[in-house]
Design an enzyme around this catalytic site. Sequence first.
Site, PDB file in Angstrom:
ATOM      1  N   TYR A  55     -70.360 105.110  41.252  1.00  0.00           N
ATOM      2  CA  TYR A  55     -69.139 105.847  41.618  1.00  0.00           C
ATOM      3  C   TYR A  55     -68.016 104.890  42.029  1.00  0.00           C
ATOM      4  O   TYR A  55     -66.871 105.042  41.648  1.00  0.00           O
ATOM      5  CB  TYR A  55     -69.470 106.811  42.758  1.00  0.00           C
ATOM      6  CG  TYR A  55     -68.307 107.611  43.274  1.00  0.00           C
ATOM      7  CD1 TYR A  55     -67.780 108.662  42.535  1.00  0.00           C
ATOM      8  CD2 TYR A  55     -67.734 107.322  44.506  1.00  0.00           C
ATOM      9  CE1 TYR A  55     -66.710 109.403  43.005  1.00  0.00           C
ATOM     10  CE2 TYR A  55     -66.671 108.065  44.992  1.00  0.00           C
ATOM     11  CZ  TYR A  55     -66.160 109.097  44.235  1.00  0.00           C
ATOM     12  OH  TYR A  55     -65.103 109.825  44.705  1.00  0.00           O
ATOM     13  N   GLN A 161     -63.558 122.329  43.182  1.00  0.00           N
ATOM     14  CA  GLN A 161     -63.293 121.162  42.347  1.00  0.00           C
ATOM     15  C   GLN A 161     -64.290 121.238  41.181  1.00  0.00           C
ATOM     16  O   GLN A 161     -65.495 121.377  41.414  1.00  0.00           O
ATOM     17  CB  GLN A 161     -63.530 119.884  43.153  1.00  0.00           C
ATOM     18  CG  GLN A 161     -63.201 118.606  42.402  1.00  0.00           C
ATOM     19  CD  GLN A 161     -63.905 117.390  43.017  1.00  0.00           C
ATOM     20  OE1 GLN A 161     -65.119 117.284  42.990  1.00  0.00           O
ATOM     21  NE2 GLN A 161     -63.116 116.495  43.595  1.00  0.00           N
ATOM     22  N   ASP A 192     -61.951 117.206  38.384  1.00  0.00           N
ATOM     23  CA  ASP A 192     -62.158 115.804  38.751  1.00  0.00           C
ATOM     24  C   ASP A 192     -62.953 115.123  37.644  1.00  0.00           C
ATOM     25  O   ASP A 192     -64.121 115.443  37.420  1.00  0.00           O
ATOM     26  CB  ASP A 192     -62.920 115.719  40.079  1.00  0.00           C
ATOM     27  CG  ASP A 192     -63.008 114.294  40.605  1.00  0.00           C
ATOM     28  OD1 ASP A 192     -62.547 113.365  39.903  1.00  0.00           O
ATOM     29  OD2 ASP A 192     -63.535 114.104  41.723  1.00  0.00           O
ATOM     30  N   ASP A 240     -58.365 109.246  43.488  1.00  0.00           N
ATOM     31  CA  ASP A 240     -59.514 109.199  44.394  1.00  0.00           C
ATOM     32  C   ASP A 240     -60.093 107.787  44.374  1.00  0.00           C
ATOM     33  O   ASP A 240     -59.738 106.938  45.206  1.00  0.00           O
ATOM     34  CB  ASP A 240     -60.546 110.261  43.980  1.00  0.00           C
ATOM     35  CG  ASP A 240     -61.757 110.326  44.900  1.00  0.00           C
ATOM     36  OD1 ASP A 240     -61.953 109.404  45.702  1.00  0.00           O
ATOM     37  OD2 ASP A 240     -62.540 111.293  44.819  1.00  0.00           O
ATOM     38  N   LYS A 264     -61.574 109.101  50.935  1.00  0.00           N
ATOM     39  CA  LYS A 264     -62.935 108.896  51.430  1.00  0.00           C
ATOM     40  C   LYS A 264     -62.874 107.998  52.663  1.00  0.00           C
ATOM     41  O   LYS A 264     -62.361 106.863  52.595  1.00  0.00           O
ATOM     42  CB  LYS A 264     -63.808 108.225  50.355  1.00  0.00           C
ATOM     43  CG  LYS A 264     -63.842 108.967  49.018  1.00  0.00           C
ATOM     44  CD  LYS A 264     -64.654 110.240  49.101  1.00  0.00           C
ATOM     45  CE  LYS A 264     -64.622 111.050  47.815  1.00  0.00           C
ATOM     46  NZ  LYS A 264     -63.375 111.830  47.617  1.00  0.00           N
ATOM     47  N   TRP A 319     -64.753 117.869  52.232  1.00  0.00           N
ATOM     48  CA  TRP A 319     -66.005 118.022  51.467  1.00  0.00           C
ATOM     49  C   TRP A 319     -67.127 117.372  52.255  1.00  0.00           C
ATOM     50  O   TRP A 319     -66.972 116.253  52.753  1.00  0.00           O
ATOM     51  CB  TRP A 319     -65.871 117.340  50.104  1.00  0.00           C
ATOM     52  CG  TRP A 319     -67.084 117.489  49.225  1.00  0.00           C
ATOM     53  CD1 TRP A 319     -67.298 118.447  48.292  1.00  0.00           C
ATOM     54  CD2 TRP A 319     -68.252 116.637  49.210  1.00  0.00           C
ATOM     55  NE1 TRP A 319     -68.524 118.249  47.689  1.00  0.00           N
ATOM     56  CE2 TRP A 319     -69.130 117.150  48.240  1.00  0.00           C
ATOM     57  CE3 TRP A 319     -68.646 115.496  49.919  1.00  0.00           C
ATOM     58  CZ2 TRP A 319     -70.368 116.570  47.952  1.00  0.00           C
ATOM     59  CZ3 TRP A 319     -69.883 114.926  49.651  1.00  0.00           C
ATOM     60  CH2 TRP A 319     -70.722 115.455  48.677  1.00  0.00           C
TER      61      TRP A 319
HETATM   62  C1  0XW Z   1     -66.644 115.740  45.433  1.00  0.00           C
HETATM   63  N1  0XW Z   1     -66.721 114.465  46.113  1.00  0.00           N
HETATM   64  C2  0XW Z   1     -65.894 114.493  47.297  1.00  0.00           C
HETATM   65  C3  0XW Z   1     -68.160 114.229  46.467  1.00  0.00           C
HETATM   66  C4  0XW Z   1     -68.697 113.139  45.612  1.00  0.00           C
HETATM   67  O1  0XW Z   1     -68.870 111.989  46.358  1.00  0.00           O
HETATM   68  C5  0XW Z   1     -67.663 112.888  44.584  1.00  0.00           C
HETATM   69  C6  0XW Z   1     -66.421 113.237  45.296  1.00  0.00           C
HETATM   70  C7  0XW Z   1     -65.191 113.200  44.438  1.00  0.00           C
HETATM   71  O2  0XW Z   1     -64.228 113.925  44.678  1.00  0.00           O
HETATM   72  O3  0XW Z   1     -65.106 112.380  43.536  1.00  0.00           O
HETATM   73 MG    MG Z   2     -62.933 112.787  43.313  1.00  0.00          MG
END
Ligand code: 0XW
Ligand code: MG
Length: 367
Positions: A55, A161, A192, A240, A264, A319
Amino acid sequence: MRISEVHIYQKDLQLDQPYTMAGTVLHALDSTIVKLVCDDGLVGWGETCPVGPTYQPEHAAGARAALSLLAPAIVGKCALTPLLVRRHMDARLNGHNQAKAAIDIALMDLIGKHHKMRVCDLLGGAISEAVPSYFALGIASPEDSAAQAREKVGQGFPRLQIKCGGRAVDEDIAVIHKVWEAVGNEVRLAIDANRSLTARDTLLLSLSCKRIPIVIEQPCNTMEEIASIRSQIHHPVYLDENTETVNDVLRAISLGVCDGFGLKLTRLGGLNAFTTVRDICAARSMPHSCDDTSGGDIIAAACVHAGATVDPGLLEGVWIGAPYYEEHYDPENGIQIKDGHIDLPRAPGLGVTPDERRIGNLSASFN
Ligand code: 0XW
Ligand code: MG
């Protein structure tokens, strides 16, 4: 109040069902938990958990290796001065925000417990006692995606999402239309692609879904690819994975590459770095989420505290991993989603107390 012990744990979080993103299928997540103990006996908790090894550049074993390098640099330091601790960590190791974030979060937990304040109040104050969440629908067929979207709307999620990419773009376009037919304006929608679309396919997708109000999150691999097609896209574009540092956020805003962000906490370096980005986004009215890549109750609590301090008009949701697995480290105050929202913990610090039988195996200790 000095840090006297650092303990690093490894925990496998088994997923209820496979978690799918473009080109990735995950069955379990590898989380790293940090326990800081101070000379007065107070304990603080941090966590960092990448969503698999592809990721973003960091991976789980790398976080533990980095933490083992960082721990000796913070033993003996004052836990009440997170900026100074951050400087000690930077002097020992360049980068590795994801590992440093676990320590930053544990420090904020400690500082909150010391002052008998919640982390949200240390970050400036909670605007409300519950934050909106959102659900990520994995890669699936149009029919299955539409059915799951209806189910999640029924559960009260204010935003969905939809993961896309890693397959023919026609399939992604069909999924978006089917979900839109199923839920319409009842819920806010983002798609996404997790870096997987070409600029060409991003343009085709946006044109084919021109009348559907979606946000397009991280369509292409680089900021440059996104910048090259930005003016031709019919939808708001969020970054992101490209926001690895505070400077990346500044660069994206100043170059006009995007309309918002999927943020994040651990990628940015923790709660303190997040509040810097929160305030930069507020200065430019940029909407953003307040997530982490994954993990259990500790990182979820950190995201909820941080999310509660964001201007609600700019918050795209918090999230957390809880809907995807059943385990809670804190059996009594585990972080959960109810009616698409998450209540702020009430106790000082992060407000979660992990049961040490639930946090996996001790991987290293320092004192
Ligand atoms: C949906 N999320 C927040 C959880 C996974 O880590 C991936 C991520 C995203 O938005 O890419
Ligand atoms: Mg994302």
